[in-house]
Scaffold this active site. Structure first.
Site, short mmCIF file in Angstrom:
data_model
loop_
_atom_site.label_atom_id
_atom_site.label_comp_id
_atom_site.label_asym_id
_atom_site.label_seq_id
_atom_site.Cartn_x
_atom_site.Cartn_y
_atom_site.Cartn_z
N VAL A 8 0.85 -1.20 0.00
CA VAL A 8 0.00 0.00 0.00
C VAL A 8 0.88 1.26 0.00
O VAL A 8 0.42 2.34 0.31
CB VAL A 8 -0.96 -0.02 1.22
CG1 VAL A 8 -1.95 -1.17 1.11
CG2 VAL A 8 -0.20 -0.10 2.55
N HIS A 12 -4.34 -4.32 -2.38
CA HIS A 12 -4.73 -3.99 -0.99
C HIS A 12 -4.93 -2.48 -0.79
O HIS A 12 -4.93 -2.02 0.35
CB HIS A 12 -3.70 -4.54 0.00
CG HIS A 12 -3.70 -6.05 0.05
ND1 HIS A 12 -2.70 -6.78 0.66
CD2 HIS A 12 -4.60 -6.96 -0.41
CE1 HIS A 12 -2.98 -8.08 0.54
NE2 HIS A 12 -4.11 -8.21 -0.10
N CYS A 61 -15.39 13.68 5.60
CA CYS A 61 -15.54 13.65 4.14
C CYS A 61 -15.94 15.04 3.64
O CYS A 61 -16.95 15.59 4.07
CB CYS A 61 -16.59 12.62 3.75
SG CYS A 61 -16.98 12.64 2.00
N THR A 114 7.11 -11.80 -0.98
CA THR A 114 5.85 -12.06 -0.26
C THR A 114 5.95 -13.40 0.47
O THR A 114 6.51 -14.35 -0.06
CB THR A 114 4.63 -12.04 -1.21
OG1 THR A 114 3.46 -12.43 -0.45
CG2 THR A 114 4.78 -12.97 -2.40
N SER A 115 5.37 -13.42 1.67
CA SER A 115 5.35 -14.66 2.44
C SER A 115 4.32 -15.63 1.87
O SER A 115 4.25 -16.78 2.30
CB SER A 115 5.03 -14.37 3.91
OG SER A 115 3.78 -13.70 4.01
N ASN A 175 13.11 -14.22 -2.92
CA ASN A 175 12.87 -14.07 -1.48
C ASN A 175 14.07 -14.67 -0.76
O ASN A 175 14.57 -15.71 -1.18
CB ASN A 175 11.58 -14.84 -1.10
CG ASN A 175 11.02 -14.45 0.24
OD1 ASN A 175 11.73 -14.37 1.23
ND2 ASN A 175 9.71 -14.20 0.28
P1 OAD Z 1 5.10 -10.29 4.57
O1 OAD Z 1 5.63 -9.30 5.53
O2 OAD Z 1 4.16 -11.33 5.04
O3 OAD Z 1 6.31 -11.06 3.90
C1 OAD Z 1 7.47 -10.38 3.49
C2 OAD Z 1 8.35 -11.35 2.75
O4 OAD Z 1 9.43 -10.62 2.19
C3 OAD Z 1 8.97 -12.45 3.63
O5 OAD Z 1 8.74 -13.71 3.02
C4 OAD Z 1 10.46 -12.09 3.66
O6 OAD Z 1 11.28 -13.25 3.70
C5 OAD Z 1 10.62 -11.36 2.34
N1 OAD Z 1 11.73 -10.38 2.29
C6 OAD Z 1 12.32 -9.68 3.29
N2 OAD Z 1 13.28 -8.87 2.83
C7 OAD Z 1 13.31 -9.04 1.47
C8 OAD Z 1 14.09 -8.49 0.42
N3 OAD Z 1 15.05 -7.56 0.65
N4 OAD Z 1 13.85 -8.93 -0.84
C9 OAD Z 1 12.90 -9.86 -1.10
N5 OAD Z 1 12.14 -10.41 -0.14
C10 OAD Z 1 12.33 -10.01 1.13
O7 OAD Z 1 4.51 -9.44 3.34
P2 OAD Z 1 3.34 -9.79 2.34
O8 OAD Z 1 3.46 -11.18 1.83
O9 OAD Z 1 3.29 -8.69 1.37
O10 OAD Z 1 -2.09 -7.10 4.02
O11 OAD Z 1 2.08 -9.72 3.27
C11 OAD Z 1 0.82 -9.89 2.71
C12 OAD Z 1 -0.19 -9.02 3.37
O12 OAD Z 1 -0.22 -9.27 4.77
C13 OAD Z 1 0.11 -7.53 3.30
O13 OAD Z 1 -0.29 -6.94 2.09
C14 OAD Z 1 -0.71 -7.00 4.41
C15 OAD Z 1 -0.40 -8.02 5.46
O14 OAD Z 1 -1.37 -8.18 6.35
C16 OAD Z 1 -2.97 -6.22 4.45
O15 OAD Z 1 -2.64 -5.26 5.13
C17 OAD Z 1 -4.37 -6.53 4.02
ZN ZN Z 2 -18.70 11.04 1.96
#
Ligand code: OAD
Ligand code: ZN
Length: 249
Positions: free
Chosen positions: A108, A124, A153, A194-195, A219
């Site tokens: 975001v 998101h 608003c 992404t995890s 990753n």
């Molecule tokens: P996460 O924080 O769950 O995962 C981050 C991933 O990035 C992990 O697997 C790390 O190993 C990896 N990582 C760390 N440093 C890195 C680097 N330099 N290069 C590449 N990878 C690296 O993040 P998301 O998978 O994006 O949703 O999380 C998914 C959603 O969970 C987010 O969008 C958010 C959260 O709740 C909402 O807010 C709805």
């Molecule tokens: Zn409004």
């Protein structure tokens, strides 16, 4: 990083006409944006797990507290700039090498667009935007009075919330449908930082794999997606993406 894997992933990218990219918090880690998970840790703010403060329920129970959390995140973002990972993706997209180069992100933070990427699918939402709880009007939070929490608003006078998807909420149907279409059509799917734990974004690489695409995970750690990937490039996105996408002169 396994050099052979990088070489064969580069070859797959070279052959591809259509590329689909799914990014997560890890691509922005090198920009200074904290990830939610990784390294055996999970993000906590004021003693609360992030899943609790970032939830639909909290918008109902304590909207001013949700704003405090997002004001804190927006403040952090104001110090963050795109890194070479964002730049490599934007450059590849703009290069004209590919018929399609679609970037869908769970982030975001707006950093893909700031790096010059076009038509980014923000699955998101965007932390820098506010949305009216009543009429749905959207506006940049920076354009609202800073002291007013929750903001009011300008159209209908109701309370506003951050324009993001929280736990317990649905994604915008059009955004996830566009991302699914691009995943189903691609020959290479890059899954960056992404995890792969959060539904439905974590389904997208499986859609690509089912359609026969190469799935390249970038990753430092294994994820539940790793066994389904054709290539697992272990390391930082800011190093691997330029190595993967920059063409030899
Ligand atoms: P996460 O924080 O769950 O995962 C981050 C991933 O990035 C992990 O697997 C790390 O190993 C990896 N990582 C760390 N440093 C890195 C680097 N330099 N290069 C590449 N990878 C690296 O993040 P998301 O998978 O994006 O949703 O999380 C998914 C959603 O969970 C987010 O969008 C958010 C959260 O709740 C909402 O807010 C709805
Ligand atoms: Zn409004």
């Amino acid at each position: 990083m396994d050099q052979n894997d990088l070489t064969s992933a580069r070859a797959a990218v070279e052959r591809a006409c259509r590329v689909f990219v799914l990014t997560g918090a890890g691509i922005s880690a090198e920009s200074g944006v904290p990830t939610f998970r990784g390294g055996g840790r999970s993000l906590v703010w004021r003693g609360m797990p992030f899943e609790q403060i970032s939830s639909a329920r909290m918008v109902n129970d304590d909207l001013p507290l949700v704003w405090e959390w997002f004001d804190h995140r927006i403040e952090t973002l104001s110090h963050c700039k795109p890194n070479p990972g964002h730049a490599a993706l934007a450059e590849a997209q703009g290069s004209g090498r590919f018929d399609e180069f679609t970037i869908a992100t769970q982030n975001v933070d707006g950093l893909h667009a700031e790096a010059g990427a076009r038509d980014v699918i923000e699955l998101h939402g965007n932390a820098r935007r506010a949305r009216c709880l009543d009429c749905g009007f959207r506006i940049l939070t920076a354009d609202l009075p800073a002291g007013e929490r929750p903001p009011v608003c300008p159209v209908c006078g109701s309370a506003m919330r951050p324009d993001v998807v929280l736990f317990g909420e649905m994604l915008d149907a059009g955004s996830i449908a566009s991302a699914r279409d691009a995943a189903a059509m691609c020959e290479v799917c890059l899954v960056v930082g992404t995890s792969a734990l959060v539904y439905p974004a974590n389904e997208l690489p499986h859609v690509a794999a089912a359609a026969g695409a190469a799935v390249v995970e970038i990753n430092p750690e294994d994820t539940p997606l790793t066994p389904f990937s054709t290539h697992a490039l272990r390391g930082a996105a800011g190093e691997i993406l330029p190595a993967l996408l920059t063409r030899a002169a």
